[in-house]
Design a protein around this motif. Structure first.
Motif, short mmCIF file in Angstrom:
data_model
loop_
_atom_site.label_atom_id
_atom_site.label_comp_id
_atom_site.label_asym_id
_atom_site.label_seq_id
_atom_site.Cartn_x
_atom_site.Cartn_y
_atom_site.Cartn_z
N PRO A 39 0.81 -1.21 -0.49
CA PRO A 39 -0.12 0.39 0.12
C PRO A 39 1.38 1.39 -0.29
O PRO A 39 1.27 1.92 1.31
CB PRO A 39 -0.54 -0.36 1.11
N CYS A 60 -10.20 -1.96 2.50
CA CYS A 60 -9.18 -1.09 2.23
C CYS A 60 -8.63 -0.45 3.94
O CYS A 60 -9.09 -1.26 4.88
CB CYS A 60 -10.06 0.78 2.38
N SER A 64 -6.43 5.14 5.22
CA SER A 64 -5.97 5.28 3.57
C SER A 64 -6.73 4.98 3.07
O SER A 64 -7.50 4.93 3.11
CB SER A 64 -5.06 4.24 3.88
N TRP A 66 -5.48 3.14 0.02
CA TRP A 66 -4.93 1.92 -0.12
C TRP A 66 -5.83 1.04 -0.13
O TRP A 66 -6.22 0.48 1.26
CB TRP A 66 -4.18 1.15 -0.25
N CYS A 67 -6.22 -0.03 -0.89
CA CYS A 67 -7.11 -0.85 -1.00
C CYS A 67 -6.40 -2.55 -1.55
O CYS A 67 -6.25 -2.48 -2.55
CB CYS A 67 -8.54 -0.89 -1.74
N ARG A 68 -6.85 -3.23 -1.50
CA ARG A 68 -6.19 -4.75 -1.51
C ARG A 68 -7.37 -4.80 -2.36
O ARG A 68 -8.91 -5.04 -2.05
CB ARG A 68 -6.33 -5.37 -0.84
N TRP A 77 -2.88 -3.74 -4.50
CA TRP A 77 -2.90 -2.95 -3.67
C TRP A 77 -3.05 -1.80 -4.52
O TRP A 77 -2.41 -1.38 -5.47
CB TRP A 77 -2.27 -2.12 -2.69
N TYR A 79 -5.07 2.99 -5.34
CA TYR A 79 -5.63 3.72 -4.54
C TYR A 79 -7.27 3.17 -4.92
O TYR A 79 -7.95 2.96 -5.75
CB TYR A 79 -5.52 5.14 -5.80
N GLN A 120 -0.23 6.18 3.18
CA GLN A 120 -0.81 7.19 1.93
C GLN A 120 0.09 8.43 2.12
O GLN A 120 1.09 8.65 2.66
CB GLN A 120 -2.12 7.28 3.55
#
Length: 205
Positions: A39, A60, A64, A66-68, A77, A79, A120
């Motif tokens: 991430p 997510c 943050s 960032w998402c998986r 990962w 955005y 992030q």
């Protein structure tokens, strides 16, 4: 008759609960974007997810963007700004509606081989602003010729250089003769930008 009815009802409940257990949150990529191993922009890209790809959204990181995801056979990962999901028949950006659509919270455990920075990116270290919709363009060859003969200086920014990303206010653009869009180089990649919205409308490969 009553016994048969109860058995049918029990079967229906079992099927329903099985469906819920297998339910996955599906998302679609808004633009071409890098899928990263962790991430943050400091992690290597594991591949490129093209615009319109279907992704399984695991969740997510709390606090943050960032998402998986699992997308096109890759797990990594991205955005939340670059993902959209269906909500009542309308496509909405995950980052803007994550509470309403109930995006799960996931965590990331780093390994000894990767020392992450802030998961992030800090303001100024990325392409700021959420990805927005832009009109698809195909620039004439004369534009590429002009760029090649007037290369200019490159600007180093974190994040993924993708169509629709908003360029920070302190980045200056070059005018192109007889053309409505402007030009700049981000991470040594020529891009065309709408000067009114400051969004990238085309990325040269």
């Amino acid at each position: 008759m009553t016994l048969k009815r109860n058995i049918l009802l029990a079967g229906a409940v079992l099927l329903a609960s099985g469906g819920l257990a297998q339910a996955e949150m599906m998302a679609t990529t808004v633009n071409d974007l890098n899928v990263r191993a962790g991430p943050g922009p400091q992690y290597p890209a594991v591949g490129l997810a093209t615009r319109g790809s279907t992704a399984v959204l695991d969740g997510c990181i709390e606090g943050s963007r960032w998402c998986r995801v699992d997308v096109n056979g890759m797990r990594g990962w991205v955005y939340a700004d670059y993902l959209q999901v269906d909500r009542g028949g309308s496509q909405v950006i995950v980052e803007q509606h994550r509470d309403e659509i109930g995006v799960p919270v996931v965590t990331y455990e780093s390994t000894a081989s990767v020392v992450p920075v802030d998961p992030q990116p800090a303001p100024g270290d990325e392409l700021l602003g959420p990805v927005g919709a832009v009109e698809t363009i195909t620039p004439p060859e004369t534009v590429r010729t002009y760029i090649d003969t007037n290369p200019g200086q490159t600007v180093q920014l974190g994040g993924d250089v993708v169509v629709g990303a908003e360029v920070p206010a302190d980045v200056t653009f070059q005018s192109i003769p007889d053309y409505e869009y402007r030009y700049t180089r981000i991470n040594d990649r020529p891009v065309l930008v709408d000067p009114g919205t400051r969004r990238i409308v085309y990325v040269y490969q």
